[in-house]
Design an enzyme around this catalytic site. Sequence first.
Site, short mmCIF file in Angstrom:
data_model
loop_
_atom_site.label_atom_id
_atom_site.label_comp_id
_atom_site.label_asym_id
_atom_site.label_seq_id
_atom_site.Cartn_x
_atom_site.Cartn_y
_atom_site.Cartn_z
N GLY A 1 0.83 -1.21 0.00
CA GLY A 1 0.00 0.00 0.00
C GLY A 1 0.86 1.25 0.00
CG ASN A 2 -0.22 4.70 -1.57
OD1 ASN A 2 -0.96 5.45 -0.96
ND2 ASN A 2 -0.55 4.14 -2.74
NE ARG A 3 4.25 8.11 4.75
CZ ARG A 3 4.68 8.00 6.00
NH1 ARG A 3 5.12 6.84 6.43
NH2 ARG A 3 4.68 9.03 6.80
#
Length: 417
Positions: free
Chosen positions: A212-214
């Site tokens: 995922g990412n932030r």
Amino acid sequence: MVGSAQQLSGRHVLLGVSGGIAAYKAAALARELVKGGASVQVILTSGATQFVGAATFAGLTGRPAHTGVFDDAHQIHHVRLAREADIAVFAPATANLIAKFAAGLADDLVSSTFTCLTCPVVVAPAMHTEMWSHPATQDNIATLVRRGVLVVGPEEGELAGGDVGPGRLVEPATIVAAMAAALRPQGPLASRRVVVTAGGTREPIDPVRFIGNRSSGKMGYALAAECARRGANVELVSGPTWLLEPAGVTIHHVETALQMRDAVLKLAADADVVVKAAAVADFRPAVYHQQKIKKEHVELGHVELERNPDILAELGAARRRRQSDGGPPAPLLVGFAAETDLEEERGRDKLHRKGLDLIVVNRVDMADAGFNVDTNRALLLGVDGLRTEVPLTTKAELAAVVCDQIEALLVRRQRQS
Ligand code: CTP
């Protein structure tokens, strides 16, 4: 009725009532507005009080109905009430009241308040047919319409004293619908179909783990809310987030880049604008493991990746194809570029490479800008040579700046077509 009345929920409505038998319908109107969730402040002419008392309206609205300019003179009711109103409605409006409004007379509370109003105004006339058809009344009505007042009715029907003809106050439901229409935004984004993407995607490795990412989705949600506030029909395609759904927006929850692609391509087919604020994962695991991978297994140390499609670039390419085929106009495309500096050249390169109208280059590497915070700084670059630096501001304000540019582009496109 409830449908329209609910569109006025949370709004401050000023209801002015003048003297006519139809004043009893103003009580029903006040009740419907309150039921729909509006806060209603009633002001009455002395003629109105001959038909319905201030106590009736106070009971229905939960606040005192005012009658005189000099009641509690220190409160300067006419100025304060006009400032507080999101919308004002005058029902029933007699020939005398309409004449005063047209002439700008301010000799009682209702007419004095009218001259202070800056919000949308709805006037619902009610009088005998002879008074309604008199050239003076018709001229006064024309004057009010020219000044932007929304006049609703009168309709034909039974009048006081057993007469029948045009002059009857329209039903409260019709007045409420006119009020909802008067409050609807009128700008270039009004009624446009806008697709907004928000949040990050999750690319599953196994039932437990993902890449995922932030991204929190805050920027995309702020944009969706701002477009909806400007009257657009917004379809929000959102990656997983804990944010509350913005009001008046249709939400489509997705998890992976491929799911986002499917949703966006479908919705973009008849959209006017696509805003891609989502942080889409560029890669996904080449293999999805149906069972949780045990840590002793080597696979976790070597997750093989494959490229995800670039949704925005696909939309840009489809648009170029439509343009060269002479097809219907493709949606306006707005992209985001997550950068660790506001490098203009790289932004312009992405703008052209992906075939966009506008790109928002935003910082993602600072404590007060980018992922999971409420503020951001950005550089807006447009195909038309636009270059706007937006210093540190809230994401809501940045969304408003982006929407201003989208509206300018829509107007330009309309002029060219
Ligand atoms: N985007 C997309 N599909 C992808 C990747 C990105 O639609 N698979 C969109 C994003 O929603 C964003 C824009 O492309 O509007 C730019 O994203 P960015 O983070 O700058 O990624 P890239 O264009 O891939 O550039 P970089 O090489 O810097 O990663």
